[in-house]
Structures are given as structure tokens and as C-alpha cells.
Design a protein around this motif. Structure first.
Motif, mmCIF file in Angstrom:
data_model
loop_
_atom_site.group_PDB
_atom_site.id
_atom_site.type_symbol
_atom_site.label_atom_id
_atom_site.label_comp_id
_atom_site.label_asym_id
_atom_site.label_seq_id
_atom_site.Cartn_x
_atom_site.Cartn_y
_atom_site.Cartn_z
ATOM 1 N N ASP A 78 55.497 12.389 41.311
ATOM 2 C CA ASP A 78 54.598 11.351 41.815
ATOM 3 C C ASP A 78 53.859 11.792 43.067
ATOM 4 O OD1 ASP A 78 55.271 9.305 39.891
ATOM 5 O OD2 ASP A 78 57.179 9.071 40.937
ATOM 6 N N THR A 85 54.982 5.531 39.223
ATOM 7 C CA THR A 85 53.622 5.039 38.961
ATOM 8 C C THR A 85 52.647 6.129 38.547
ATOM 9 O OG1 THR A 85 52.942 5.295 41.281
ATOM 10 C CG2 THR A 85 53.911 3.173 40.640
ATOM 11 N N PRO A 89 54.203 8.112 33.918
ATOM 12 C CA PRO A 89 53.170 7.646 32.974
ATOM 13 C C PRO A 89 52.330 8.789 32.419
ATOM 14 C CG PRO A 89 53.234 6.216 34.898
ATOM 15 C CD PRO A 89 54.141 7.374 35.201
ATOM 16 N N GLU A 92 54.411 10.468 29.802
ATOM 17 C CA GLU A 92 54.494 9.664 28.582
ATOM 18 C C GLU A 92 53.266 9.851 27.708
ATOM 19 O OE1 GLU A 92 56.910 7.834 27.158
ATOM 20 O OE2 GLU A 92 58.156 8.768 28.701
ATOM 21 N N VAL A 121 49.670 2.993 37.436
ATOM 22 C CA VAL A 121 50.147 3.450 36.124
ATOM 23 C C VAL A 121 48.986 3.585 35.160
ATOM 24 C CG1 VAL A 121 51.507 2.811 34.097
ATOM 25 C CG2 VAL A 121 52.495 2.579 36.378
ATOM 26 N N ARG A 122 48.131 2.575 35.123
ATOM 27 C CA ARG A 122 46.991 2.619 34.204
ATOM 28 C C ARG A 122 46.018 3.733 34.589
ATOM 29 N NH1 ARG A 122 47.896 -2.943 34.665
ATOM 30 N NH2 ARG A 122 46.374 -3.144 36.374
ATOM 31 N N TYR A 124 46.612 6.657 36.325
ATOM 32 C CA TYR A 124 47.109 8.015 36.081
ATOM 33 C C TYR A 124 47.261 8.313 34.592
ATOM 34 C CZ TYR A 124 47.825 9.096 40.998
ATOM 35 O OH TYR A 124 47.616 9.383 42.321
ATOM 36 N N SER A 125 47.767 7.344 33.840
ATOM 37 C CA SER A 125 47.892 7.566 32.396
ATOM 38 C C SER A 125 46.506 7.627 31.753
ATOM 39 C CB SER A 125 48.737 6.468 31.749
ATOM 40 O OG SER A 125 48.153 5.184 31.926
#
Length: 232
Positions: A78, A85, A89, A92, A121-122, A124-125
Motif C-alpha cells: 500500500d 486500499t 485491490p 485482486e 479501492v476503486r 487503484y483497482s
């Protein structure tokens, strides 16, 4: 072409042919994603070090990596963002998209507005997903499969005809014809789906009245274009 478990590559994850970049801007924060091929953790660490040096003024350099033929090693970081966060992610996304031998670095330039845990999260993913979409659109995603190495020595007088046959055969049966080596004879190396080796033997025997007998060797994991598989 008849599908077999060997032809399907035993479910091996794919990989990248080359590095790809993608930028995502959310509430004035810039998320610069850099994805690159990396076959070892050491190669991945070298990519991360290079990105940190090039983008030295970014506030965070979050990392996710997956390496190994079967995605054997997986790590994430991170890098100062709230725990869970960023790196996880990102990791994943790599897992969900079924890729390996890839390192993802997302460098963040803070825009002055807090995004909250869900927003991070949104972001970085999404940056990693966007980079993978760009790779797919640019033909940089590769699938991997197990192939049997088949070698064949052909008299020079027949080399042109047999090379033409093998190129057509490789396109039809999802094989790979490597560069031809010329010595006392022309040596062809074909990477063949394990379930199609017998078919290749039969087709070569038919084309040469039984004179050409290929020798099957070791299995090898190879990278192939990610497009639709040819059909026979």
C-alpha cells in the motif's frame, strides 16, 4: 480442431507482451498505472525501483505483482495508503484477469481531496483494470499453453514444400513453427499441442509417403496471441 485439456494449456494464466501505461484522474488526484512483464520477483523489484526514480515526486507508489508459471508468488504494497486500499485491490484485479509474470505499479499524485477508503479501492483497482484493457486493445495480452517440441529434418530439395505445409498446419492446429535451421538438412522445430502430435506425424507421413518421421521431445510453456484459437 478437437479441444483437449493439453490444448487448453491446463488453465495456465496469461501474461503481457510489453509494458503498458494508463492514467486515471479522480477528484484531481492522478493515478498513473504502469504494468510490465516480470518473470521473477527480482525483475519486478527492478521495475518498481525504476518507476520510483522516474516519478520521484509522486506521493505513493503502490505495488502488486504475480510471478511464476502458475502464479506461484504474489505480493502487494500500500506504500503509505490506508491498509488494504491499494495493493490488495490491485492484486485482486491481476488475479481476476488471470495474468502472471506481471508487476503493477500505481503512482499517485494527491489532488487535495480525500477519497475515502472506498474511493481509494476503486481508484487503484480501476487504474490497473484500465491498463489491462489498454493492453488487450493493443494486442499486448498473451495466453500461455503447454506445447510439445517436435523436430523434423528434411532434405533441402523438399524444404520449401514442407515449410509451406507446416505453416498451414501450425495455423490450423494452434501450433508454433520456429525459425528453420539449415545445415546438412533443413531442421524444423514445431511447438505442437500435446494432443495433436499424432496428427502431425500422420499428416507428415501422408505428405512424404512415410519418409518423414518427426521426433517429439520435451514439453515447453509458450506465449501465444490472445486472439481466438484457430479451428481445424
Amino acid at each position: 480442431m478437437t479441444s483437449t485439456s493439453d490444448d487448453a494449456g491446463r488453465g495456465l494464466p496469461g501474461t503481457l507482451a510489453a509494458a503498458v501505461d494508463h492514467e486515471l484522474v479522480i477528484k484531481k488526484s492522478r493515478f498513473l498505472a504502469h504494468l510490465a512483464p516480470a518473470r521473477t520477483v527480482e525483475e519486478a523489484d527492478a521495475v518498481v525501483a525504476r518507476v520510483r526514480k522516474e516519478l520521484w515526486d509522486a506521493r505513493h507508489h503502490c505495488v502488486a505483482l504475480v510471478v511464476g508459471t502458475h502464479a506461484d508468488a504474489q505480493r502487494s504494497s500500500d506504500d503509505g495508503e490506508p491498509s488494504g486500499t491499494a495493493g490488495v485491490p490491485m492484486l485482486e484485479v491481476l488475479r481476476h484477469r488471470d495474468v502472471t509474470d506481471v508487476v503493477a505499479v500505481v503512482s499517485r499524485y494527491f489532488g487535495g481531496v480525500l477519497l475515502g477508503a472506498g474511493g481509494l479501492v476503486r481508484a487503484y483497482s480501476g487504474a490497473v483494470s484500465g491498463a489491462l484493457d489498454a493492453a488487450a486493445g493493443g494486442g499486448l495480452l498473451l495466453r500461455r499453453a503447454r506445447r510439445t517440441v517436435v523436430r523434423l529434418d528434411v532434405p533441402h530439395a523438399d524444404a520449401g514444400r514442407i515449410e509451406h505445409l507446416l505453416r498451414d498446419w501450425a495455423r490450423t492446429y494452434d501450433a508454433v513453427l520456429e525459425d528453420v535451421a539449415y545445415a546438412q538438412a533443413a531442421r524444423f522445430t514445431v511447438l505442437v499441442p500435446p494432443g495433436e502430435v499424432a496428427r502431425l506425424r500422420a499428416d507428415l507421413a501422408a505428405a512424404s509417403s512415410g519418409r518423414l518421421v518427426p521426433a517429439a521431445g520435451e514439453d515447453r510453456v509458450v506465449d501465444l496471441p490472445a486472439g481466438p484459437r484457430p479451428r481445424g
